[in-house]
Scaffold this active site. Structure first.
Site, PDB file in Angstrom:
ATOM      1  N   GLU A   1       0.843  -1.110  -0.132  1.00 58.64           N
ATOM      2  CA  GLU A   1      -0.195  -0.042   0.161  1.00 58.64           C
ATOM      3  C   GLU A   1       1.038   1.280  -0.072  1.00 58.64           C
ATOM      4  OE1 GLU A   1      -2.820   0.406   3.382  1.00 58.64           O
ATOM      5  OE2 GLU A   1      -3.372   2.287   2.494  1.00 58.64           O
TER       6      GLU A   1
ATOM      7  N   ARG B   1       4.445 -12.274   9.980  1.00 50.66           N
ATOM      8  CA  ARG B   1       5.079 -11.047   9.925  1.00 50.66           C
ATOM      9  C   ARG B   1       6.602 -11.057  10.650  1.00 50.66           C
ATOM     10  NH1 ARG B   1       3.263  -5.721   9.230  1.00 50.66           N
ATOM     11  NH2 ARG B   1       1.313  -6.425   8.352  1.00 50.66           N
TER      12      ARG B   1
ATOM     13  N   LYS C   1       4.552   1.047   8.880  1.00 56.54           N
ATOM     14  CA  LYS C   1       4.599   2.071   8.237  1.00 56.54           C
ATOM     15  C   LYS C   1       4.137   3.410   9.123  1.00 56.54           C
ATOM     16  CE  LYS C   1       2.951   0.242   4.714  1.00 56.54           C
ATOM     17  NZ  LYS C   1       2.459  -0.087   3.441  1.00 56.54           N
TER      18      LYS C   1
HETATM   19  P1  ATP Z   1       2.685  -1.837   7.623  1.00 54.80           P
HETATM   20  O1  ATP Z   1       2.021  -2.326   9.026  1.00 54.80           O
HETATM   21  O2  ATP Z   1       4.121  -1.419   7.821  1.00 54.80           O
HETATM   22  O3  ATP Z   1       1.887  -0.686   6.959  1.00 54.80           O
HETATM   23  P2  ATP Z   1       1.259  -3.587   5.887  1.00 54.80           P
HETATM   24  O4  ATP Z   1       1.291  -5.174   6.225  1.00 54.80           O
HETATM   25  O5  ATP Z   1       0.046  -2.635   6.130  1.00 54.80           O
HETATM   26  O6  ATP Z   1       2.587  -3.294   6.780  1.00 54.80           O
HETATM   27  P3  ATP Z   1       1.696  -3.439   2.978  1.00 54.80           P
HETATM   28  O7  ATP Z   1       2.183  -2.375   2.118  1.00 54.80           O
HETATM   29  O8  ATP Z   1       0.295  -3.630   3.116  1.00 54.80           O
HETATM   30  O9  ATP Z   1       2.003  -3.178   4.495  1.00 54.80           O
HETATM   31  O10 ATP Z   1       2.549  -4.775   2.743  1.00 54.80           O
HETATM   32  C1  ATP Z   1       2.745  -5.317   1.594  1.00 54.80           C
HETATM   33  C2  ATP Z   1       3.291  -6.741   1.754  1.00 54.80           C
HETATM   34  O11 ATP Z   1       4.381  -6.674   2.770  1.00 54.80           O
HETATM   35  C3  ATP Z   1       1.999  -7.337   2.437  1.00 54.80           C
HETATM   36  O12 ATP Z   1       1.944  -8.643   1.675  1.00 54.80           O
HETATM   37  C4  ATP Z   1       2.355  -7.513   3.610  1.00 54.80           C
HETATM   38  O13 ATP Z   1       1.772  -8.777   4.420  1.00 54.80           O
HETATM   39  C5  ATP Z   1       3.929  -7.751   3.867  1.00 54.80           C
HETATM   40  N1  ATP Z   1       4.474  -7.254   4.826  1.00 54.80           N
HETATM   41  C6  ATP Z   1       4.322  -6.136   5.427  1.00 54.80           C
HETATM   42  N2  ATP Z   1       5.048  -6.074   6.745  1.00 54.80           N
HETATM   43  C7  ATP Z   1       5.680  -7.367   6.693  1.00 54.80           C
HETATM   44  C8  ATP Z   1       6.523  -7.757   7.760  1.00 54.80           C
HETATM   45  N3  ATP Z   1       7.089  -7.216   8.944  1.00 54.80           N
HETATM   46  N4  ATP Z   1       7.052  -9.050   7.497  1.00 54.80           N
HETATM   47  C9  ATP Z   1       6.692  -9.704   6.416  1.00 54.80           C
HETATM   48  N5  ATP Z   1       6.040  -9.227   5.542  1.00 54.80           N
HETATM   49  C10 ATP Z   1       5.501  -8.024   5.749  1.00 54.80           C
HETATM   50 MG    MG Z   2      -1.121  -1.335   5.865  1.00 55.97          MG
END
Ligand code: ATP
Ligand code: MG
Length: 705
Positions: free
Chosen positions: A35, A262, A272
């Site tokens: 995202e 994660r 983020k």
């Molecule tokens: P954040 O909480 O940092 O915003 P998010 O999961 O909302 O993380 P996205 O941009 O939606 O962020 O993530 C893109 C991809 O990366 C998704 O498939 C997500 O599951 C994966 N991802 C995000 N954070 C992690 C992590 N700490 N370890 C492994 N994969 C991750």
């Molecule tokens: Mg997110």
């Protein structure tokens, strides 16, 4: 095909099973779906390495898909940064896609669902809907709008789209089951009204799809075979499948969602939202601040793409969440830089050294090896002269026997140069050393092969020639958080753990071979660590970032703290055995000192937890933790602290009871204290036989209040 020799992880096993059950390998297709609401962090690197790694192993396409369904938080800046990071990590996407490209298709499908009576417009307040949603243990209730006619729903939905309504007045919900055991299946929201500008679709849309409605459908449109996401989406899988069931056409590939854990890194945050908070509140200087866990921060810090890929592959993927120690990441970068970083000399805390028997005005350009780990790295010349800088801590006027650096009357080698001997020092009026005078052995040049050059001396120092050296700003970083899991404590905000000393800026001197460095060039400053050129660096002002030390300083510190704490725990038994008060005070203050020096909150919290038991020494120890650590009682988990107090007040030992009473007295939270009023009264009106005078005094004082 994944190579046969390596054992398959559970994600690869899922793919292998699918291939065995008839899925054609040409149908394999993956995606990485960020995202664009922030910069990518080290957790994303794991997901990138997983998805793109599968693409490489199976020679399948991997899409970069921006999940841009929330215009409130998304920006083009983030799209650009994400693309740059994925590319920099060394991966190539097959296609660049955007969920927003599918807004029309998603809308058309939503209309189809309304027509099939699988979706309806709800017009209640969000509070009412939240109440009707029920709880995990009670079922939900149907909305009064659930049975609106198809015509009415179509009309309202179209008008929502046309912008006729205010945000929050209507939503589109899937009509599934308000009694489902899975809360996400209780008529989840598909669309909400948002009068917001989207970074790609502009003002074309007044309604935006929810993640659940957009994600699986995007996978379907792109013919993604395996949609890997993190574990928190496990309960969403049922909904992912339900939505697909509504739109799936025969003979079309059905994407499969599967989950992995994660990745969390110690001493930082990987979210983020939290990273954005650090930026906004100026705890750091931007998303690419070298202390950040972002890919761009790590790059600026001096991390290589190879080291991050290697890190992701080393930790692999898991089914359960866990915390990876940052020392694993540091190990990966050290290992890479050891192979590729040229060695140079830099002095960061300079003191002047004068070689009194070296002719004034003379200079020599000495041969220095660039990297002993790399045969092709070659040699360079470094200038040597009468006046040098060495590191202040490399000299001691009066040194202990095991000091392997420079002192008076002893010999050491200057790296790539000569053996010198300490002769005398010059000090300023305050007694600080301003110059160290030495003599050198003219026959001892490194590599000259003379007998003198082969003489064994106690140490080798790095140096720079004052006349030739370049001044440089050097930014020394430490961990951004003092605790290993800053966002894991119920009672604490992660910002409370920000390390106030995470950046120190010093002015150092580097050898002149560094005059032409470029942004992100990497070096080992000999004996000091690995450093990289910062983007702020210019020809007239060099700026370096410290990437990582040569050794793991934190590991040593952590081990020492843990040892000290364990020793304290052993010492505390004596407290009950000694006869006199001064002896007890001495024991207590030694233990208190150790506790004060512990910087790791988790170490203290664990120790506190472990020592809440019926042993009087353990209870006393936990009370000492409350008393002496720099953290307050309210920083620890409330249940633990409560249990500790009630056990301590019931302890057989007057010392334990007294310490608990004193600690309680100092707590500011009155309502917390009041919980123990009864026990204190009981102790006061019916004192224990062994109660000391001090205990009685404290009790009396507390009861009076
Ligand atoms: P954040 O909480 O940092 O915003 P998010 O999961 O909302 O993380 P996205 O941009 O939606 O962020 O993530 C893109 C991809 O990366 C998704 O498939 C997500 O599951 C994966 N991802 C995000 N954070 C992690 C992590 N700490 N370890 C492994 N994969 C991750
Ligand atoms: Mg997110």
């Amino acid at each position: 095909m994944a190579s046969e020799e390596k054992s398959l992880n559970f994600i690869e096993q899922i793919i292998e099973e699918d291939l065995k059950s008839g899925l054609s390998q040409t149908k394999l297709h993956f995606r990485f779906p960020p995202e664009p609401n922030g910069y990518l962090h080290i957790g994303h690197a794991s997901s990138i390495a997983l998805n793109f790694g599968l693409g490489i192993d199976y020679q399948s396409p991997v899409n970069l898909r921006f999940d841009d369904t929330n215009p409130e938080k998304e920006e083009q800046e983030f799209v650009d940064a994400i693309k740059k990071d994925v590319e920099w990590l060394g991966y190539k996407w097959a296609e660049e896609r955007y969920a927003s490209d599918y807004f029309q298709q998603l809308y058309d499908w939503a209309v189809l669902l309304i027509k099939k009576d699988k979706a309806y417009v709800d017009s209640q307040s969000s509070e009412d809907m939240a109440i009707q949603k029920g709880t995990p243990s009670t079922t939900g209730t149907d909305s009064p709008y659930r049975n609106r006619s198809v015509e009415e729903n179509l009309d309202l939905f179209e008008r929502m789209k046309n912008g006729e309504f205010e945000a929050g007045t209507h939503i589109l919900r899937a009509k599934i089951d308000m009694k489902s055991t899975n809360m996400l299946m209780r008529d989840p929201i598909m669309y909400r009204i948002l009068h917001k500008h989207h970074h790609r679709t502009g003002d074309a849309w007044k309604i935006y799809p929810m993640y659940d409605w957009a994600h699986g459908q995007s996978d379907y449109l792109e013919e993604i075979s395996h949609s890997f996401c993190t574990l928190e989406f496990l309960p969403h899988r049922e909904l992912y499948d339900w939505f697909l069931d509504q739109i799936l056409e025969d003979n079309k590939l059905r994407p499969k969602q599967r989950e992995f854990a994660r990745r969390n890194l110690s001493h930082t945050v990987v979210s983020k939202r939290k990273l954005q908070q650090l930026v906004k509140e100026k705890h750091v200087n931007g998303w690419d601040d070298p202390r950040m866990s972002t890919i761009s921060g790590l790059r600026r810090r001096g991390y290589t793409a190879a080291s991050l890929r290697n890190f992701a592959n080393t930790i692999g993927i898991a089914k359960r969440d866990n915390l990876i120690n940052v020392s694993v990441l540091e190990f990966c970068i050290r290992e890479d830089l050891n192979k590729i970083a040229p060695r140079v000399m830099a002095v960061l805390d300079p003191v002047k050294l004068v070689i009194t028997n070296y002719p004034e005005g003379k200079e020599e350009w000495l041969e220095a090896e660039n990297n002993q780990e790399d045969e092709n790295a070659g040699f360079r010349k470094v200038p040597f002269s009468r006046e040098l800088y060495i590191e202040r801590e490399d000299f001691l006027e009066e040194a202990p026997a095991k000091f392997f650096r420079l002192t008076l009357g002893k010999e050491v080698r200057l790296k790539n140069a000569y053996i010198i001997k300490g002769e005398s020092v010059i000090k300023d009026s305050e007694g600080n050393i301003t110059e160290i005078h030495v003599t050198y052995d003219t026959d001892s040049l490194s590599g000259s092969g003379t007998e003198a050059s082969q003489r064994k001396v106690s140490g080798t120092l790095h140096w720079v020639s004052i006349q030739h050296a370049l001044e440089a700003e050097v930014r020394l970083y430490d961990r951004l958080f003092t605790d290993e899991a800053p966002d894991s404590y119920k009672e604490k905000n992660f910002l409370d753990f920000v390390n106030p000393n995470s950046l120190e800026i010093v002015t150092g001197f580097v050898e002149p071979s560094l005059s032409t460095v470029q942004n992100e060039d990497k070096f080992q400053f000999q004996r000091l660590g690995y450093f990289t050129v910062d983007k702020d660096s210019t020809a007239s002002k060099l700026v370096f970032n410290k990437t990582v030390g040569l050794k793991d300083a934190w590991e040593e510190k952590g081990k020492k703290e843990e040892n000290n704490l364990n020793n304290s725990l052993k010492e505390i038994n004596k407290y009950f055995k000694v006869e006199t008060k001064p002896e007890r005070i001495a024991i207590e203050s030694a233990i208190g000192e150790n506790i004060k020096n512990v910087s790791s909150f988790s170490l203290l919290q664990n120790s506190l937890k472990k020592n809440i038991n019926n042993n009087k020494a353990s209870l006393l120890f936990s009370q000492f933790i409350l008393k002496y650590s720099s953290w307050k009682s309210s920083d620890f988990e409330e249940d633990d602290v409560k249990k500790l107090y009630s056990m301590s007040l019931k302890s057989e030992s007057t010392y334990v009871r007294s310490k608990a009473l004193l600690n309680l007295r100092d707590i500011e939270n009155e309502s917390f204290k009041n919980q123990f009023d009864d026990e204190i009264l009981k102790l006061y009106s019916n004192p224990s036989k062994n109660a000391s005078e001090r205990e009685i005094e404290i009790l009396a004082e507390m009861v009076r209040k």
